[in-house]
Each structure stands twice: as structure tokens, then as C-alpha cells.
Design a protein around this motif. Structure first.
Motif, PDB file in Angstrom:
ATOM      1  N   ARG A   1       0.845  -1.210   0.000  1.00  0.00           N
ATOM      2  CA  ARG A   1       0.000   0.000   0.000  1.00  0.00           C
ATOM      3  C   ARG A   1       0.873   1.250   0.000  1.00  0.00           C
ATOM      4  O   ARG A   1       0.595   2.203  -0.730  1.00  0.00           O
TER       5      ARG A   1
ATOM      6  N   ASP B   1       2.551   1.578  -3.505  1.00  0.00           N
ATOM      7  CA  ASP B   1       1.732   1.709  -4.718  1.00  0.00           C
ATOM      8  C   ASP B   1       0.528   2.635  -4.612  1.00  0.00           C
ATOM      9  O   ASP B   1       0.096   3.169  -5.628  1.00  0.00           O
ATOM     10  N   THR B   2      -0.064   2.829  -3.435  1.00  0.00           N
ATOM     11  CA  THR B   2      -1.336   3.562  -3.383  1.00  0.00           C
ATOM     12  C   THR B   2      -1.482   4.493  -2.187  1.00  0.00           C
ATOM     13  O   THR B   2      -2.589   4.898  -1.863  1.00  0.00           O
TER      14      THR B   2
ATOM     15  N   GLU C   1       8.008  -3.709 -14.152  1.00  0.00           N
ATOM     16  CA  GLU C   1       7.889  -2.349 -13.620  1.00  0.00           C
ATOM     17  C   GLU C   1       9.232  -1.628 -13.641  1.00  0.00           C
ATOM     18  O   GLU C   1       9.312  -0.449 -13.995  1.00  0.00           O
TER      19      GLU C   1
ATOM     20  N   ARG D   1       1.366  -1.170 -10.681  1.00  0.00           N
ATOM     21  CA  ARG D   1       1.279  -1.493  -9.252  1.00  0.00           C
ATOM     22  C   ARG D   1       1.749  -2.920  -8.942  1.00  0.00           C
ATOM     23  O   ARG D   1       1.001  -3.759  -8.443  1.00  0.00           O
TER      24      ARG D   1
ATOM     25  N   VAL E   1       1.127  -4.347  -5.258  1.00  0.00           N
ATOM     26  CA  VAL E   1      -0.244  -4.760  -4.966  1.00  0.00           C
ATOM     27  C   VAL E   1      -0.546  -6.063  -5.705  1.00  0.00           C
ATOM     28  O   VAL E   1      -1.157  -6.979  -5.146  1.00  0.00           O
TER      29      VAL E   1
END
Length: 162
Positions: A25, A28-29, A87, A105, A108
Motif C-alpha cells: 500500500r 503503490d497507493t 515495472e 502497481r 499490490v
């Protein structure tokens, strides 16, 4: 990221799984941009030329190491490494790599793969085996294309030079 039901695990394994969820988390977010787009520290690191994407890949490798410790299959681990490699490799392209990082991402994805593996090892192993097979097939096709193009270029140069 919605956690899947996990089989009975030890408290240490549950703690490790919670830890990788939090890390994914954060990477990525964790940050909300205007307009509602969520990015993480991996994308922010990717803005640093030359070292940012590799630093992000190094942090992502911790999730893979925990997956090894939690008993993920070889196929699942290969798929996780593939997610991080894609990535990192696309991330070296200026701007496009940063946009890709936000969309892809990998962390995740990898935690979701790990959760699925812990919940249903056989199904996840089978799906990951197919993914790894297709990835290897694609790499072989790309290498064949590169070799063919190299031969054609050398042949064309030879015709023009001699």
C-alpha cells in the motif's frame, strides 16, 4: 486491495502477511493526487533519475522474500519477480515509465498473488505456470526477432558497403 480469505496460519505468518500488505500500500497507493489518482512511494522514487526505479525494485523484493518465507510456489515467485522486473524495466523510460508504474502497481499485484496462493495454492500455481510459460515464450520470440533483425541489418550493410 481487498484481502482474500487465508487458511489457518501461524501468528508470525499473519503478521508477515499484514506487513507486506502495508508495504505494498505504501509503495503503490498511499498518496492521493488531485483528481483521485492514487500513487505510492515507488512512483515518487521513480522520478529520481538512474537510481529511483532500482531503489523501488529493491523495496519490492522484500515482498518476494516474504513470499518465499511463507512458502509460495516457484511459479508464483517467478510471476512476482516478473511483475517487479516489468515495472523496473519500463520504469527507466522517462515519463512513460512513471505513468506505467502508477498503473501497473507490481507490489499490490504481488501481494494479491501471495494471498491467492495462500488461499488456493493449486489453482494459483497452475495460473502462474501458464503466465510464466507465456512470458518465456514472449522472450524467446523477442530474441528471435532481435536476431533476425540483426542479420538483416548486417546483410543490408554488407550489400551497401561491398
Amino acid at each position: 486491495m481487498r484481502p482474500l480469505p487465508a487458511p489457518t496460519t501461524s501468528p508470525a505468518d499473519s503478521a508477515a502477511l499484514d506487513q507486506v500488505r502495508r508495504l505494498a500500500r505504501q509503495l503503490d497507493t498511499s498518496l492521493r493526487l488531485p483528481g483521485g489518482v492514487r500513487v505510492g512511494w515507488d512512483a515518487v522514487l521513480g522520478l529520481i533519475p538512474a537510481v529511483g526505479d532500482w531503489a523501488g525494485a529493491l523495496l519490492s523484493s522484500y515482498i518476494i522474500l516474504q513470499a518465499v518465507r511463507l512458502g509460495a510456489s516457484r511459479e508464483v515467485l517467478l510471476r512476482m519477480v516478473g511483475n517487479v522486473a516489468v515495472e523496473a524495466l519500463v520504469g527507466v523510460v522517462p515519463f512513460l515509465g512513471d505513468v506505467f508504474d502508477v498503473a501497473w502497481r507490481a507490489n499490490v499485484r504481488n501481494v494479491t498473488l501471495l494471498e491467492r496462493h495462500l488461499a488456493a495454492p493449486t489453482a494459483t500455481r497452475r495460473a502462474s505456470r501458464a503466465w510464466v510459460f507465456l512470458a518465456v515464450l514472449l522472450l524467446v520470440a523477442l530474441l528471435a526477432l532481435a536476431a533476425t533483425l540483426t542479420v538483416l541489418v548486417w546483410r543490408a550493410l554488407g550489400l551497401h558497403l561491398f
